[in-house]
Design an enzyme around this catalytic site. Sequence first.
Site, PDB file in Angstrom:
ATOM      1  N   GLU A 179      45.933  38.512  36.274  1.00  0.00           N
ATOM      2  CA  GLU A 179      46.228  38.088  37.644  1.00  0.00           C
ATOM      3  C   GLU A 179      45.127  38.600  38.567  1.00  0.00           C
ATOM      4  OE1 GLU A 179      50.348  38.210  38.802  1.00  0.00           O
ATOM      5  OE2 GLU A 179      49.807  39.008  40.780  1.00  0.00           O
ATOM      6  N   ASP A 212      44.530  38.888  42.694  1.00  0.00           N
ATOM      7  CA  ASP A 212      45.352  38.808  43.904  1.00  0.00           C
ATOM      8  C   ASP A 212      44.589  39.001  45.204  1.00  0.00           C
ATOM      9  OD1 ASP A 212      47.636  38.620  42.364  1.00  0.00           O
ATOM     10  OD2 ASP A 212      48.162  40.734  42.552  1.00  0.00           O
ATOM     11  N   GLU A 258      46.619  39.899  48.605  1.00  0.00           N
ATOM     12  CA  GLU A 258      47.949  40.168  49.135  1.00  0.00           C
ATOM     13  C   GLU A 258      47.813  40.808  50.511  1.00  0.00           C
ATOM     14  OE1 GLU A 258      50.803  41.163  45.367  1.00  0.00           O
ATOM     15  OE2 GLU A 258      49.454  42.763  46.012  1.00  0.00           O
ATOM     16  N   ASN A 269      43.849  42.900  43.978  1.00  0.00           N
ATOM     17  CA  ASN A 269      44.316  43.579  42.777  1.00  0.00           C
ATOM     18  C   ASN A 269      43.931  42.751  41.563  1.00  0.00           C
ATOM     19  OD1 ASN A 269      45.555  45.471  41.133  1.00  0.00           O
ATOM     20  ND2 ASN A 269      47.628  45.117  41.904  1.00  0.00           N
ATOM     21  N   ARG A 272      45.029  48.110  40.098  1.00  0.00           N
ATOM     22  CA  ARG A 272      43.594  48.146  40.414  1.00  0.00           C
ATOM     23  C   ARG A 272      43.389  47.732  41.873  1.00  0.00           C
ATOM     24  NH1 ARG A 272      44.218  46.545  35.224  1.00  0.00           N
ATOM     25  NH2 ARG A 272      42.943  47.629  33.652  1.00  0.00           N
ATOM     26  N   GLU A 273      44.153  48.340  42.747  1.00  0.00           N
ATOM     27  CA  GLU A 273      44.141  47.936  44.146  1.00  0.00           C
ATOM     28  C   GLU A 273      42.866  48.384  44.869  1.00  0.00           C
ATOM     29  OE1 GLU A 273      46.609  49.722  42.747  1.00  0.00           O
ATOM     30  OE2 GLU A 273      48.473  48.562  42.920  1.00  0.00           O
ATOM     31  N   TRP A 315      58.113  48.245  48.964  1.00  0.00           N
ATOM     32  CA  TRP A 315      56.932  49.105  48.879  1.00  0.00           C
ATOM     33  C   TRP A 315      55.880  48.780  49.940  1.00  0.00           C
ATOM     34  CZ3 TRP A 315      52.779  46.011  48.097  1.00  0.00           C
ATOM     35  CH2 TRP A 315      52.952  44.813  47.408  1.00  0.00           C
TER      36      TRP A 315
END
Length: 273
Positions: A103, A105, A107, A118, A127-128, A191
């Site tokens: 994936e 991302d 976000e 991510n 892995r932000e 979160w």
Amino acid sequence: MDFLTIFLFICVFLLQKNVAENSFDKYYSPLWGSNHLSIDPQRNEVQLLMDTSSGAGFRSKLDYGSGLFHISMKLPEKKTEGIVTCFYLTSAPDNQEPGNHFELDFEFLGTNGTVQTNVYDYDGGHREQSFKLPFDPSQDFHTYGILWNPSQIVFFIDGIPIRVFKNNSAHGVAYPSKPMHIEASIWNADWAGPVDWAQAPFVVHYRDFDFYACPTQNDDVSICGNGHYFWNRHRHLYLNDEQKQQMKSYRSAYMTYDYCSSPSTSKQECSLN
């Protein structure tokens, strides 16, 4: 028929052709929350609405094995935490627990101008890399893009590279090897902070639905690494010097979190990317 009439006819035809090629229906279909999804009459802008009952999402009609993907977004104007607005590629099946998957991302966490990228590398992600944008993403459309080819994955904002995830499979780091489709959605997550529901509904706008990609109908994405696709050619396999400087400056000015910066969250690719 005089020259001016012919010229105007051609211009109208090209404009209609461009609108048709950029139509939501050509590339996407609703995925969930269809009563919270609306499409303008020209079919070239979508609104997703989030309230206490539901959010909404849409997905690409096909799966892909490489490509240069992008979309333009304008975030909800009402300010809150807790609302997650997304544009991403994923190999996860629809409406199921994703398990280990690939994936990529974008976000938006809340509506205050923080975007998190991510990478799920056939695992649970984590892995932000986060950025506080130098503009208010609720006031105008901005373009968010992802390049995926056999050499690298690059995240772009308005054409500026902000993150690279290189193919380090030779060093034992997994690299996307399964077809992925595109999804976009708005939803809420504990979160991401508490939602100020008094500000609801929250509405995100999407447009510019066309993209360049290699469709695939099975799990073999190797054919999508072919060099006849322009995004797989040499100029897209590496950032050039100007792009490297752009990325360095952007990350220096606007990055607020990087998983590679802490020994407790760093992963193998941090020393390679």
